[in-house]
Design a protein around this motif. Structure first.
Motif, PDB file in Angstrom:
ATOM      1  N   ASN A  71     -29.151 -17.123 -28.844  1.00 52.42           N
ATOM      2  CA  ASN A  71     -29.779 -17.790 -29.973  1.00 52.42           C
ATOM      3  C   ASN A  71     -29.706 -19.297 -29.773  1.00 52.42           C
ATOM      4  O   ASN A  71     -28.617 -19.848 -29.554  1.00 52.42           O
ATOM      5  CB  ASN A  71     -29.060 -17.380 -31.270  1.00 52.42           C
ATOM      6  N   VAL A 118     -34.579 -16.689 -30.601  1.00 53.90           N
ATOM      7  CA  VAL A 118     -34.103 -16.067 -29.369  1.00 53.90           C
ATOM      8  C   VAL A 118     -34.778 -16.780 -28.210  1.00 53.90           C
ATOM      9  O   VAL A 118     -36.002 -16.849 -28.139  1.00 53.90           O
ATOM     10  CB  VAL A 118     -34.446 -14.571 -29.326  1.00 53.90           C
ATOM     11  N   GLU A 119     -33.959 -17.332 -27.314  1.00 56.02           N
ATOM     12  CA  GLU A 119     -34.576 -18.000 -26.156  1.00 56.02           C
ATOM     13  C   GLU A 119     -34.187 -17.357 -24.834  1.00 56.02           C
ATOM     14  O   GLU A 119     -34.572 -17.850 -23.781  1.00 56.02           O
ATOM     15  CB  GLU A 119     -34.304 -19.503 -26.148  1.00 56.02           C
ATOM     16  N   TRP A 142     -33.128 -13.187 -23.162  1.00 57.11           N
ATOM     17  CA  TRP A 142     -32.717 -11.797 -23.293  1.00 57.11           C
ATOM     18  C   TRP A 142     -32.267 -11.280 -21.920  1.00 57.11           C
ATOM     19  O   TRP A 142     -32.753 -11.762 -20.895  1.00 57.11           O
ATOM     20  CB  TRP A 142     -33.878 -10.908 -23.719  1.00 57.11           C
ATOM     21  N   SER A 165     -38.013 -12.772 -31.947  1.00 60.57           N
ATOM     22  CA  SER A 165     -37.557 -13.390 -33.191  1.00 60.57           C
ATOM     23  C   SER A 165     -38.735 -14.031 -33.912  1.00 60.57           C
ATOM     24  O   SER A 165     -39.758 -14.360 -33.308  1.00 60.57           O
ATOM     25  CB  SER A 165     -36.488 -14.441 -32.908  1.00 60.57           C
ATOM     26  N   LEU A 197     -30.394 -12.813 -36.937  1.00 54.53           N
ATOM     27  CA  LEU A 197     -29.721 -13.455 -35.810  1.00 54.53           C
ATOM     28  C   LEU A 197     -28.442 -14.116 -36.298  1.00 54.53           C
ATOM     29  O   LEU A 197     -28.367 -14.540 -37.453  1.00 54.53           O
ATOM     30  CB  LEU A 197     -30.622 -14.536 -35.198  1.00 54.53           C
ATOM     31  N   GLY A 223     -28.761 -11.140 -26.149  1.00 52.49           N
ATOM     32  CA  GLY A 223     -29.667 -12.245 -26.452  1.00 52.49           C
ATOM     33  C   GLY A 223     -28.924 -13.545 -26.667  1.00 52.49           C
ATOM     34  O   GLY A 223     -27.733 -13.560 -27.006  1.00 52.49           O
ATOM     35  N   CYS A 271     -40.635 -17.586 -31.286  1.00 57.42           N
ATOM     36  CA  CYS A 271     -39.859 -16.745 -30.384  1.00 57.42           C
ATOM     37  C   CYS A 271     -40.077 -17.179 -28.936  1.00 57.42           C
ATOM     38  O   CYS A 271     -41.214 -17.284 -28.487  1.00 57.42           O
ATOM     39  CB  CYS A 271     -40.301 -15.301 -30.562  1.00 57.42           C
ATOM     40  N   VAL A 297     -35.356 -10.811 -36.603  1.00 57.81           N
ATOM     41  CA  VAL A 297     -35.745 -10.149 -35.353  1.00 57.81           C
ATOM     42  C   VAL A 297     -36.746  -9.046 -35.687  1.00 57.81           C
ATOM     43  O   VAL A 297     -36.554  -8.287 -36.633  1.00 57.81           O
ATOM     44  CB  VAL A 297     -34.507  -9.551 -34.646  1.00 57.81           C
TER      45      VAL A 297
END
Lengths: 399, 414
Positions: free
Chosen positions: A281, A266-267, A269, A231, A254, A279, A217, A237
């Motif tokens: 992805n 998830v990189e 938010w 994630s 996701l 978010g 994550c 998630v």
């Protein structure tokens, strides 16, 4: 009929084709946008040296931009401060002076109390341990760094988030992917194994020849109720309850392109004013929205062709700005307006850069943009490059 | 050359204004010289009816006393030619797509790099997308996969040495003749590459430029390689330290030179090894004598503008070529990409670096010569070469390429 085609229809078709083709030579260059020269080797100006300046962390405090960098293997990263109004780099600090042996400050900056900021570092390949940093901008824009130690023995800090009160930090360690909490007042660390990939998952990941950079994550976020989301490997998630110290996994995965779930990560938010969590992805660059009330995830689609969605931030115009794509190829700036046009791909930004020695101004085009932060008032978007010689690119946002 | 359209419009507008100003100075610049049409030969490329242009794609091979040229249809086909001056023979060796076994999805728009030679008679060059689809379509089916390093030898044929970076062209290369190391610069991200073909070892030293990619790389006699950063400062890949060294100061520029010209840096070079000088021409129309040193960057001397422009901006003339004669004088052709110092004419200029005197030797309407490239190309008999193209209709971009052979000191056998 042949003459009609040659003399009338063909020229008309040609004309209709012309304008979109020419439009390819346009770049995102809003009025009053500018670039700040942050990196320049062998200069009398205050600048960051080559290979130590990939801007992987950014935050804005009033007029001041605080940045953290990632260095090439064997080199140490920097912290720096730049001024939006002055359009220049003000202060730099070599992290080697405070904490030797670090490679990267890629967690972004989390806000604590009293204008204190927190970040995590990653060590060099042969010594992965990363440190928690307390960072503040002191008198004369001096960068003050306090070493809070290594939260997870032998591990780097891949992701970091502070709670709303600024009293507690949440992070993901590297390479094992363990979740940890750090209480700022007591310096107490708790480490949890619930979201770290298990042996079966690691075996599966091995088949895809991917490493922790891809499946851990990369970003955490806290909803208005206090739950922390991130994630895990396998495109899932999780939600962490800081009060109960418990984890649960959301039913909705996701968004993914079939067969590429292994790349789910998830990189980025960003929290909307209504509390919904947007978010990005990494797998295929989808933007999604998580409704904390229902715990459902909705796939909003892709702003561009490529994978990655590295950064998200809301502007004062209510639009969600983001950076999609990346190497190989290059990133695009986009915004998402759920009440208007939806996705708008702004492509490559190209802003004017003025500095001593280039007073007439040159144009700087951003290719590898990986960080983005909004000013407190949402008026400015600040983007950082991830290059051998990285610069800041800043544009104003309308009301 | 992938100049952006917005720049084209701007440059065109500037030049229309400048041309009006320059027209009155034309007669004062043209001076008598001993050079006549007998000193110049135009040589056509056979067996490629749809040939459109040549770019930086020319080089001299000392081992075989031959000139090599990459000729393109500027879409997806490139012919590799060899000119043998002794036999006065221009020969098509074959097409790159066939010889390198390229698939349709590996199409190449042109060779933009110069062609460099190794002591064993092999030549090296790199390939380029050269079209908007390269920069924008990327992953799409007809997009650009990336440019290749290539090696050709008359005995063994063409060898594809592999790609530089995904989706990126390789705009220019040079070679360290002692080690065989190749240097490359990519487009559009301007990454500096160091490639050892013997070990198939490619390293990326990162992005060095801004919104426009300077086209020229050049080496010194020790095998160090030079490029420019966005401030038009020389950047040296120092072979011994295996690292980049940046000059402290920018190369000379005229006051008021626009940033768009500064960031494009050097457009041409020619080496005078006997005197330890590498002559440079910048995109801002400065002629420069660079004195490389084995360690460090070396001294730079400003030799003034490439031509007297009268009331027009001194930084305006565009010179993408430079050669040095056996007589020590410099020769270059001004004009191209819509920029002409005389209205709708390219001009061949002689510069004596000893005195700084610049003389227009010949003038050509753009229907006869619209642009020429080629750096430091001189055969054993002192003939200089330029890769030129003409626009017979003087409209649009409907050009055809040809080779210029020029000898400033003697007539050429035709």
């Amino acid at each position: 009929m042949r003459n009609f085609f040659k003399k009338i229809l063909l020229p008309l078709l040609f004309l209709t084709c012309t304008s979109p083709l020419l439009a390819q030579y346009t770049f995102f260059t809003p009025k009053e946008a500018f670039a700040i020269e942050v990196s320049l080797p062998n200069s009398a100006e205050k600048r960051l040296p080559m290979y130590r300046n990939a801007i992987t962390s950014l935050t804005v405090q009033g007029d001041r931009i605080l940045g953290g960098t990632t260095a090439k293997e064997g080199l140490s990263p920097y912290l720096f401060v730049a001024s939006i109004s002055g359009r220049k780099l003000i202060t730099t600090k070599d992290l080697q002076e405070s904490i030797p042996g670090q490679k990267s400050i890629a967690t972004g900056f989390c806000k604590g109390t009293g204008n204190k900021l927190y970040a995590g570092t990653m060590g060099q390949r042969n010594q992965l341990a990363g440190h928690l940093l307390q960072v503040s901008i002191g008198n004369g824009d001096a960068i003050e760094v306090k070493d809070l130690g290594i939260p997870v023995a032998g591990e780097g800090i891949f992701t970091l988030l502070s709670n709303r009160e600024g009293t507690e930090l949440y992070g993901i360690s590297y390479p094992s992917g363990r979740f940890f909490t750090y209480t700022i007042a007591t310096k107490k660390v708790q480490v949890f194994d619930e979201v770290a990939p298990k042996e079966k998952e690691l075996n599966n990941l091995h088949e895809y020849a991917v490493g922790p950079e891809v499946y851990l994550c990369k970003a955490l976020i806290q909803d208005n109720a206090g739950l922390v989301y991130g994630s895990t490997a396998g495109n899932r998630v999780f939600a962490f309850d800081p009060a109960k110290k418990t984890f649960h996994f959301l039913e909705t995965p996701l968004p993914a392109v079939w067969g590429r779930e292994v790349l789910g990560q998830v990189e980025a938010w960003a929290k909307a004013p209504d509390g919904k969590l947007y978010g990005g992805n990494a797998a295929d660059g989808q933007l999604f929205v998580l409704d904390p009330a229902t715990k459902k995830i909705k796939n909003l689609g892709k702003p561009m062709m490529m994978a990655r969605l590295q950064a998200l931030a809301f502007g004062r115009d209510g639009r969600l700005y983001g950076l999609a794509g990346g190497a190989p190829g290059y990133s695009h700036l986009f915004y998402y307006d759920d009440k208007g046009a939806g996705f708008v791909d702004l492509g490559n930004p190209e802003f004017e850069m003025v500095a001593p020695g280039i007073e007439q101004g040159i144009l700087w085009r951003g290719f590898q943009l990986s960080t983005l932060a909004a000013s407190n008032d949402g008026k400015y978007m600040v983007m950082g490059e991830d290059e051998a010689l990285s610069q800041l690119m800043i544009f104003p946002v309308g009301q | 050359m992938n100049f952006r359209f917005s720049n084209r419009l701007y440059v065109a507008a500037c030049w229309i204004i400048e041309l009006l100003l320059v027209a009155g100075t034309e007669t004062t610049q043209a001076q008598k010289s001993t050079v006549t049409d007998k000193n110049i030969k135009f040589i056509e490329y056979p067996d490629f009816p749809e040939a459109h242009s040549t770019w930086g794609s020319i080089g001299y091979n000392v081992a075989s006393n031959t000139v090599h040229i990459g000729v393109t249809n500027h879409r997806d086909n490139i012919g590799l030619y060899t000119y043998e001056p002794v036999q006065n023979l221009m020969k098509l060796n074959g097409f790159i797509s066939d010889m390198a076994h390229l698939r349709q999805f590996q199409w190449q728009g042109k060779i933009h790099s110069k062609i460099v030679a190794a002591p064993d008679g092999s030549i090296y060059f790199s390939t380029d997308g050269g079209e908007s689809r390269e920069e924008y379509l990327m992953e799409h089916p007809q997009g650009y996969g990336g440019g290749f390093f290539m090696k050709w030898n008359s005995k063994t044929g063409l060898q594809n040495l592999g790609m530089g970076m995904p989706y990126e062209s390789i705009k220019d290369i040079d070679i360290d003749p002692k080690t065989g190391m190749l240097y490359g610069i990519t487009y559009p991200q301007a990454h500096f590459l160091v490639y050892d073909p013997a070990k198939n070892h490619l390293r990326d030293f990162g992005r060095l430029a801004s919104s426009h990619v300077p086209r020229i790389l050049f080496t010194d006699w020790w095998g160090n390689c030079y490029y420019v950063d966005w401030r038009q400062r020389l950047v040296k890949y120092e072979r011994d330290s295996d690292s980049l060294v940046f000059a402290r100061e920018s190369l000379p520029a005229f006051p008021g030179t626009p940033g768009s010209k500064i960031i494009t840096g050097v457009t041409a070079y020619a080496k005078d090894e006997a005197n330890g000088i590498i002559y440079l021409i910048t995109y801002g129309a400065k002629l420069i004598a660079f004195h490389p040193e084995k360690d460090g960057i070396g001294k730079v001397t400003d030799l003034g503008g490439v031509i007297e422009t009268g009331k027009a901006e001194a930084w305006g003339p565009y010179v993408p070529n430079l050669n040095i004669g056996k007589n020590g004088k410099l020769y270059y052709i001004i004009g191209g990409h819509g920029n002409y110092v005389l209205k709708d004419k390219t001009v061949l200029v002689e510069c004596d670096p000893a005195t700084g005197k610049k003389t227009i030797l010949r003038e050509y309407p753009i229907t006869a010569m619209t642009e020429a490239t080629g750096c430091d190309i001189r055969d054993k008999d002192g003939n200089l070469y330029f890769a030129a193209r003409r626009n017979p209709s003087a409209k649009g971009d409907s050009t055809t390429p040809f080779l210029i052979q020029f000898n400033p000191e003697k007539e050429i056998r035709k």
